[in-house]
Design an enzyme around this catalytic site. Structure first.
Site, PDB file in Angstrom:
ATOM      1  N   ILE A 108      46.291  34.227  26.289  1.00 34.07           N
ATOM      2  CA  ILE A 108      46.784  32.847  26.148  1.00 34.07           C
ATOM      3  C   ILE A 108      48.074  32.916  25.345  1.00 34.07           C
ATOM      4  O   ILE A 108      48.067  33.278  24.164  1.00 34.07           O
ATOM      5  CB  ILE A 108      45.747  31.959  25.430  1.00 34.07           C
ATOM      6  CG1 ILE A 108      44.433  31.930  26.212  1.00 34.07           C
ATOM      7  CG2 ILE A 108      46.294  30.544  25.246  1.00 34.07           C
ATOM      8  CD1 ILE A 108      43.289  31.238  25.472  1.00 34.07           C
ATOM      9  N   HIS A 109      49.172  32.589  25.978  1.00 31.37           N
ATOM     10  CA  HIS A 109      50.478  32.678  25.317  1.00 31.37           C
ATOM     11  C   HIS A 109      50.818  31.341  24.665  1.00 31.37           C
ATOM     12  O   HIS A 109      50.540  30.303  25.246  1.00 31.37           O
ATOM     13  CB  HIS A 109      51.542  33.052  26.367  1.00 31.37           C
ATOM     14  CG  HIS A 109      52.850  33.417  25.778  1.00 31.37           C
ATOM     15  ND1 HIS A 109      53.038  34.593  25.071  1.00 31.37           N
ATOM     16  CD2 HIS A 109      54.037  32.766  25.763  1.00 31.37           C
ATOM     17  CE1 HIS A 109      54.298  34.643  24.668  1.00 31.37           C
ATOM     18  NE2 HIS A 109      54.928  33.549  25.072  1.00 31.37           N
TER      19      HIS A 109
END
Length: 426
Positions: free
Chosen positions: A400-401
């Site tokens: 998850i950026h």
């Protein structure tokens, strides 16, 4: 209190994000302590209400065992009550210890239990000890602006991965917490000014030193609350050195109908969530509704120091001991959390380590993380270790950026390779 310290750091960095601050920033101990103490009281009241709703009788008495089926309860006024039961469960936990070989330690010191109930600021504080309790207390005291020193006899965070422990204390030193390494307290005295003078010896030089503090906080371990229970009369076996109760996999003691769990169990983790889960499973077994035993492997935990440290599974030292140096592969990464970029914070101690079996499926043996929200990150990955996660599972997981946790699923450089483990770019 850790959150209070984090908020203080955030306020100081807010200007770099465009917040205009006017006037001096100060911390009000009494306001913080009052709010926290009220919260704790509300939790205690909530527990009492839940017990009553579940028709559990709560007796505020000091208990001891008369025989294997009888408990004596004594009130503060000295009134005694006898109760009998088929099964008896001991879950008395532990209390912080004072050193017995340091004159003045108890008379002029406080413990980690006391610090949360102080009505006024402890001021300039010496924390003696280097457990997670000691470092957490020192960290939040520094974070709210107090002059704080930690006195360490040998190593920090004994039982934890020592590379990670070094990163935690290095960050704390950069964060303004002072450390007295290889130092042992000798005596504590109250000065006429009201300050507390501590005399200690430096094991490295053999020299003697002294300084004055407003408060001395002892965080030198906890003792099990077992001595006054009358265990010896019943033949309940306790460890001769620790005083903890020797328990089986099902929390049973040497007396068939007496059980014990939590901090008082020999070899058990001194962690509240572990005790809560063990207690629930024991209750189900005693009620005949389940045969499930507590699994004490891969218990996750987090040290809430200024740079948080979360871990689950084996330390590198323990993995080496069990599998040999050539039997493990250690993946590592030094990364920079997004929170540290605009604020221009030093991220040199933000580090991730994943310890795997070498060869085969590369099963993950241990996972270690220093950085923001370490508890939240570690909690999620601990499920993977319970399910037998491997290094390939980690690589198959989408990140998850732009989170710090994302760096775990991108980790690819091994210690063995000797390559620079600093993360660059996205």
């Amino acid at each position: 209190m850790h959150q209070a310290a984090l908020l203080g750091s955030a306020v100081k960095e807010a200007q770099k994000y465009g917040w205009q601050m006017s006037g001096t920033i100060s911390h009000d101990w009494a306001a913080m302590a009052g709010a926290i103490q009220n919260h704790v009281r509300s939790l205690n009241w909530g527990h009492r209400v839940q017990l009553q709703d579940k028709k559990v009788k709560y007796l505020n008495l000091k208990g001891s065992l008369v025989d294997e089926h009888t408990v004596r309860g004594r009130s503060k006024a000295g009134k005694e009550t006898l109760m009998t039961a088929k099964n008896i469960v001991i879950a008395t936990g532990g209390r912080p210890k004072f050193p017995t070989n340091v004159p003045g330690a108890m008379e002029h010191g406080i413990t980690s239990d006391d610090i949360f109930w102080l009505k006024k600021s402890p001021g300039k504080t010496l924390v003696v000890g280097a457990s997670y309790v000691a470092l957490e207390c020192a960290g939040f005291l520094t974070g709210i602006g107090l002059d704080t020193t930690v006195m360490v006899r040998s190593i920090a965070l004994r039982g934890f991965d020592q590379q990670m422990a070094g990163l935690v204390t290095d960050y704390m030193e950069g964060y303004s917490t002072k450390f007295l390494w290889k130092s042992v307290p000798k005596r504590v005295e109250r000065l006429s000014s009201g300050a507390v003078q501590v005399t200690w010896t430096d094991a490295q030089t053999g020299g003697e030193h002294r300084d004055a503090y407003d408060s001395v906080l002892w965080a030198v371990g906890r003792a099990p609350e077992t001595r006054a229970l009358g265990l010896d009369r019943l033949g309940v076996h306790v460890h001769p050195e620790t005083g903890k109760i020797i328990v089986g996999a099902d929390e049973s003691t040497s007396v068939p109908n007496i059980f014990a769990f939590g901090d008082i169990g020999e070899g058990r983790p001194e962690l509240t969530p572990t005790a809560v889960k063990a207690g629930k499973l024991l209750a189900l077994r005693l009620a005949g509704r389940s045969a499930e035993l507590m699994n004490y492997d891969n218990v996750p935990t987090t040290v809430f120091t200024p740079l948080e440290y979360g871990c689950v599974g084996l330390s590198e030292e323990e993995a080496e001991k069990r599998h040999g140096k050539d039997g493990i592969e250690v993946f590592q990464a030094f990364y920079k959390p997004l929170e540290f970029t605009v604020a221009e914070r030093d991220a040199s101690q933000c580090y991730i380590k994943v310890i795997c079996e070498r060869g085969g499926d590369q099963k993950i043996l241990g996972l270690h993380f220093t950085g923001p929200n370490a508890g939240e990150v570690t909690q999620g990955f601990s499920l993977g270790l319970q399910c037998g996660a491997t290094y390939s599972h980690l690589l198959q997981t989408v990140g998850i950026h732009p989170t710090s946790a994302e760096e775990l699923v991108k980790i690819h450089i091994t210690k063995r390779s000797g390559l620079d483990a600093t993360v660059t770019g996205c």
